[in-house]
Enzyme design. Structure first.
Site, PDB file in Angstrom:
ATOM      1  N   CYS A  19      81.957  36.061  92.805  1.00 40.92           N
ATOM      2  CA  CYS A  19      81.701  37.407  93.334  1.00 40.92           C
ATOM      3  C   CYS A  19      82.984  38.233  93.374  1.00 40.92           C
ATOM      4  CB  CYS A  19      81.099  37.259  94.729  1.00 40.92           C
ATOM      5  SG  CYS A  19      81.140  38.733  95.744  1.00 40.92           S
ATOM      6  N   CYS A  26      83.976  39.713  96.812  1.00 38.91           N
ATOM      7  CA  CYS A  26      84.358  38.627  97.721  1.00 38.91           C
ATOM      8  C   CYS A  26      85.853  38.320  97.615  1.00 38.91           C
ATOM      9  CB  CYS A  26      83.566  37.359  97.415  1.00 38.91           C
ATOM     10  SG  CYS A  26      81.792  37.535  97.661  1.00 38.91           S
TER      11      CYS A  26
END
Length: 98
Positions: free
Chosen positions: A23, A26
């Site tokens: 991600c 993230c």
């Protein structure tokens, strides 16, 4: 899973970062979380949960987008936000629920 329950059941607020290694957004959270920890020290505990490795836990808390940040204290979920949060915002949330 019982280890997670043990961690979030204390008096100290626990900030949980639900993330995945693949991600992009993230990857923005670790320096933000480090800043929060550096400023707040022992007033908060910060842990990261990989949603791919902890699918049952992620489902239990209804994690549908990542990163999702949650704040727990005494075993209760007190706050939750999907997406990247600023260090200032996280500190305010922690102080509000301390």
């Amino acid at each position: 899973m019982s280890k997670f329950q043990e961690i979030i059941s204390g008096d100290t607020p626990v900030l949980v970062d639900f993330y995945a290694v693949w991600c992009g957004p993230c990857k923005m959270m670790p320096p933000i979380l480090k800043e929060v920890k550096d400023k707040m020290g022992d007033a908060v505990r910060i842990i990261k949960i990989d949603v791919d490795k902890n699918q049952k836990l992620s489902a239990q808390y209804g994690i549908r987008s990542i990163p999702t940040i949650m704040l727990f204290k005494n075993g209760q979920a007190l706050w939750q936000q999907a997406g990247v949060a600023s260090a200032d915002q996280l500190q305010k949330v922690i102080k509000t629920h301390s």
